[in-house]
Design an enzyme around this catalytic site. Structure first.
Site, PDB file in Angstrom:
ATOM      1  N   HIS A  95       0.858  -1.190   0.000  1.00 34.45           N
ATOM      2  CA  HIS A  95       0.000   0.000   0.000  1.00 34.45           C
ATOM      3  C   HIS A  95       0.890   1.235   0.000  1.00 34.45           C
ATOM      4  O   HIS A  95       1.704   1.425   0.902  1.00 34.45           O
ATOM      5  CB  HIS A  95      -0.938  -0.006   1.206  1.00 34.45           C
ATOM      6  CG  HIS A  95      -2.039  -1.009   1.078  1.00 34.45           C
ATOM      7  ND1 HIS A  95      -2.551  -1.701   2.153  1.00 34.45           N
ATOM      8  CD2 HIS A  95      -2.721  -1.447  -0.011  1.00 34.45           C
ATOM      9  CE1 HIS A  95      -3.513  -2.517   1.725  1.00 34.45           C
ATOM     10  NE2 HIS A  95      -3.627  -2.384   0.415  1.00 34.45           N
ATOM     11  N   GLU A  98       1.642   3.907   3.024  1.00 30.59           N
ATOM     12  CA  GLU A  98       2.094   3.418   4.328  1.00 30.59           C
ATOM     13  C   GLU A  98       3.619   3.471   4.386  1.00 30.59           C
ATOM     14  O   GLU A  98       4.306   2.457   4.416  1.00 30.59           O
ATOM     15  CB  GLU A  98       1.528   2.005   4.543  1.00 30.59           C
ATOM     16  CG  GLU A  98      -0.007   2.026   4.551  1.00 30.59           C
ATOM     17  CD  GLU A  98      -0.676   0.656   4.394  1.00 30.59           C
ATOM     18  OE1 GLU A  98       0.024  -0.369   4.389  1.00 30.59           O
ATOM     19  OE2 GLU A  98      -1.923   0.632   4.279  1.00 30.59           O
ATOM     20  N   ARG A 155      -3.199   4.752  -2.188  1.00 30.39           N
ATOM     21  CA  ARG A 155      -3.080   3.416  -1.599  1.00 30.39           C
ATOM     22  C   ARG A 155      -2.781   2.340  -2.648  1.00 30.39           C
ATOM     23  O   ARG A 155      -1.985   1.423  -2.422  1.00 30.39           O
ATOM     24  CB  ARG A 155      -4.412   3.096  -0.907  1.00 30.39           C
ATOM     25  CG  ARG A 155      -4.659   1.639  -0.530  1.00 30.39           C
ATOM     26  CD  ARG A 155      -6.065   1.538   0.062  1.00 30.39           C
ATOM     27  NE  ARG A 155      -6.521   0.191   0.310  1.00 30.39           N
ATOM     28  CZ  ARG A 155      -6.349  -0.477   1.451  1.00 30.39           C
ATOM     29  NH1 ARG A 155      -5.661   0.077   2.425  1.00 30.39           N
ATOM     30  NH2 ARG A 155      -6.837  -1.675   1.612  1.00 30.39           N
ATOM     31  N   HIS A 226       2.538  -3.329   6.939  1.00 31.12           N
ATOM     32  CA  HIS A 226       1.604  -2.246   6.635  1.00 31.12           C
ATOM     33  C   HIS A 226       1.614  -1.241   7.793  1.00 31.12           C
ATOM     34  O   HIS A 226       2.245  -1.435   8.815  1.00 31.12           O
ATOM     35  CB  HIS A 226       0.172  -2.801   6.535  1.00 31.12           C
ATOM     36  CG  HIS A 226      -0.086  -3.682   5.349  1.00 31.12           C
ATOM     37  ND1 HIS A 226      -0.961  -3.332   4.351  1.00 31.12           N
ATOM     38  CD2 HIS A 226       0.404  -4.900   5.005  1.00 31.12           C
ATOM     39  CE1 HIS A 226      -1.008  -4.290   3.447  1.00 31.12           C
ATOM     40  NE2 HIS A 226      -0.191  -5.266   3.817  1.00 31.12           N
ATOM     41  N   GLU A 300       0.608  -4.320  11.198  1.00 32.68           N
ATOM     42  CA  GLU A 300       0.158  -2.930  11.060  1.00 32.68           C
ATOM     43  C   GLU A 300       0.945  -2.133  12.090  1.00 32.68           C
ATOM     44  O   GLU A 300       0.710  -2.245  13.290  1.00 32.68           O
ATOM     45  CB  GLU A 300      -1.347  -2.802  11.334  1.00 32.68           C
ATOM     46  CG  GLU A 300      -2.245  -3.570  10.382  1.00 32.68           C
ATOM     47  CD  GLU A 300      -2.457  -2.885   9.032  1.00 32.68           C
ATOM     48  OE1 GLU A 300      -1.888  -1.794   8.819  1.00 32.68           O
ATOM     49  OE2 GLU A 300      -3.183  -3.463   8.200  1.00 32.68           O
TER      50      GLU A 300
HETATM   51 ZN   LIG Z   1      -2.007  -1.507   4.188  1.00 36.41          ZN
END
Ligand SMILES: [Zn+2]
Ligand SMILES: *[C@@H]1O[C@H](CO)[C@@H](O)[C@H](O)[C@H]1NC(C)=O
Ligand SMILES: *[C@@H]1O[C@H](CO)[C@@H](O)[C@H](O)[C@H]1NC(C)=O
Ligand SMILES: *[C@@H]1O[C@H](CO)[C@@H](O)[C@H](O)[C@H]1NC(C)=O
Ligand SMILES: *[C@@H]1O[C@H](CO)[C@@H](O)[C@H](O)[C@H]1NC(C)=O
Ligand SMILES: *[C@@H]1O[C@H](CO)[C@@H](O)[C@H](O)[C@H]1NC(C)=O
Length: 365
Positions: A95, A98, A155, A226, A300
């Site tokens: 993405h 990020e 993104r 991410h 994340e």
């Molecule tokens: Zn992501």
């Protein structure tokens, strides 16, 4: 009084840590390379430098091309061995917005290259394992997110939508052949979670799929990085299936959370996507687990929404330090399980933790 800039540069070169990059890349005097975000040109230069400075342990491989025909490159890091090696997969930047993710891949590579020289455990892992690290997977999107302020929060990939739709980009983390298109996706090409016209419509998802297909029997752990929310996600994103080693995934994930907390006190939460985030189909993590890679995790990273995707640069280092501890926990477990049979017995007890059900209805991570 005029300051002699050339001498100042030489001084910094002599006394800076090996964080600084060499002259030709133009940031000679940067002592703190790993506390900054870097554009794609810089990251490509950095990959070349890693190879040049560590020719015995670092090589690179171009394993695909993006929609805009840019190379998708990984670094393979490991010590020569006569035995068949196992592998760890890590990708960052699927993405585009990020940015802490590519920064972490760079930090991770730097750390293992420094640590194996003095740390016998890391050295052992470098002998038994090869690390396949893709610092930026969604190269087109990453470059686009660096263009200007209005594209900063991009993104998706940069492929055009189907005939009749004027928007660009597919969510690459919804494009894999893993219950594709069933939940947590959009079929509207203007949406952030547009899953593509079919599974693997995107060259970036095909590149990862092809690589994993060639290596899957050797990969012990698949780690995809991410931001944000401070979560460690275990398979699956799809709500109606459950990983056969769910308990193991949770237990190892909880170990990673504990290791992360010990570094700077930050709280991370571990669980499946539907349990702690939102359901989704077609993710690379689900695909990796479905083809038999036992340990498949989505990280994340920071924060929990204060700055979100625009995490300030002064948080890069602490974020990477704690994430490194979490990753190290997982890869050490994976390594020891594969190379010491005694560790292969997994305790089935699972610490019950009170897990907050974060509701992220608006933000897609
Ligand atoms: Zn992501
Ligand atoms: C990337 O960053 C470097 C260093 O700040 C800068 O010189 C260069 O122009 C940037 N390249 C692109 C393509 O933005
Ligand atoms: C490792 O293997 C590669 C390829 O076989 C070889 O080029 C390299 O010299 C070897 N390095 C060491 C340190 O043995
Ligand atoms: C892309 O990869 C190919 C194959 O490794 C290489 O020949 C080519 O120079 C690379 N292109 C760029 C722009 O780096
Ligand atoms: C771009 O964003 C930065 C950070 O949010 C801000 O400081 C800057 O003023 C913005 N530039 C423009 C031209 O809007
Ligand atoms: C999951 O199973 C339930 C009950 O069978 C069903 O209603 C639902 O549509 C399924 N969800 C998906 C995404 O397949």
């Amino acid at each position: 009084i005029s300051i002699n800039i050339q001498n100042a540069n030489i001084f910094l070169l002599l006394f800076s840590s090996d964080d600084s990059l060499t002259e030709e890349t133009g940031y000679t005097t940067e002592r703190n390379y790993y506390t900054r975000y870097h554009n794609m040109t810089e990251i490509s230069d950095w990959m070349e430098k890693m190879k040049r400075e560590n020719p015995d342990v670092v090589s690179s491989m171009v394993y695909g091309q993006t929609y805009e025909e840019r190379n998708i490159t990984l670094l393979k890091i490991g010590l020569n061995s006569t035995k068949r090696k196992k592998a760890i997969w890590m990708d960052c930047g699927i993405h585009a917005r990020e940015w802490i993710a590519p920064a972490f891949c760079q930090y991770f590579v730097k750390e293992i290259l420094q640590r194996y020289k003095t740390d016998t455990k890391v050295k052992e892992m470098m002998k038994n394992l090869d690390f396949y690290v893709t610092p930026v997977l969604n190269v087109d999107g990453y470059i686009y997110s660096w263009l200007n302020n209005s594209t900063r929060l991009w993104r998706k990939s940069r492929s055009p939508g189907p005939v009749g739709c004027t928007c660009y980009g597919t969510d690459l983390n919804r494009n894999f052949y893993a219950n594709w298109g069933t939940v947590g996706v959009s079929t509207n090409c203007c949406e952030e979670t547009y899953c593509g016209s079919k599974a693997l419509s995107e060259p970036e998802a095909r590149a990862v799929t092809d690589m994993l297909g060639k290596m899957s029997g050797d990969i012990l752990a698949f780690l995809t990085i991410h931001s944000y929310s401070q979560l460690i996600l275990v398979p699956y994103g799809h709500p109606n299936i459950s990983a056969p080693n769910y308990n193991e995934l949770m237990e190892v994930g909880l170990g990673a959370v504990k290791a992360i907390k010990a570094v700077h006190g930050m709280d991370y939460t571990v669980g499946t996507w539907p349990d702690i985030l939102y359901p989704a189909s077609g993710s690379s993590q689900d695909y990796a687990r479905l083809i038999g890679i036992p340990l498949s995790y989505t990280f994340e990273l920071r924060d929990k929404g204060e700055y979100g995707f625009e995490l300030p640069e002064d948080q890069i280092q602490p974020t990477c330090e704690e994430a490194y501890a979490g990753v190290q926990h997982i890869i050490t477990y994976a390594h020891d399980k594969a190379f010491y049979s005694s560790a292969a017995t997994v305790t089935t007890t699972l610490w019950t933790t009170v897990m907050t059900a974060w509701v992220f209805s608006a933000t897609l991570l």
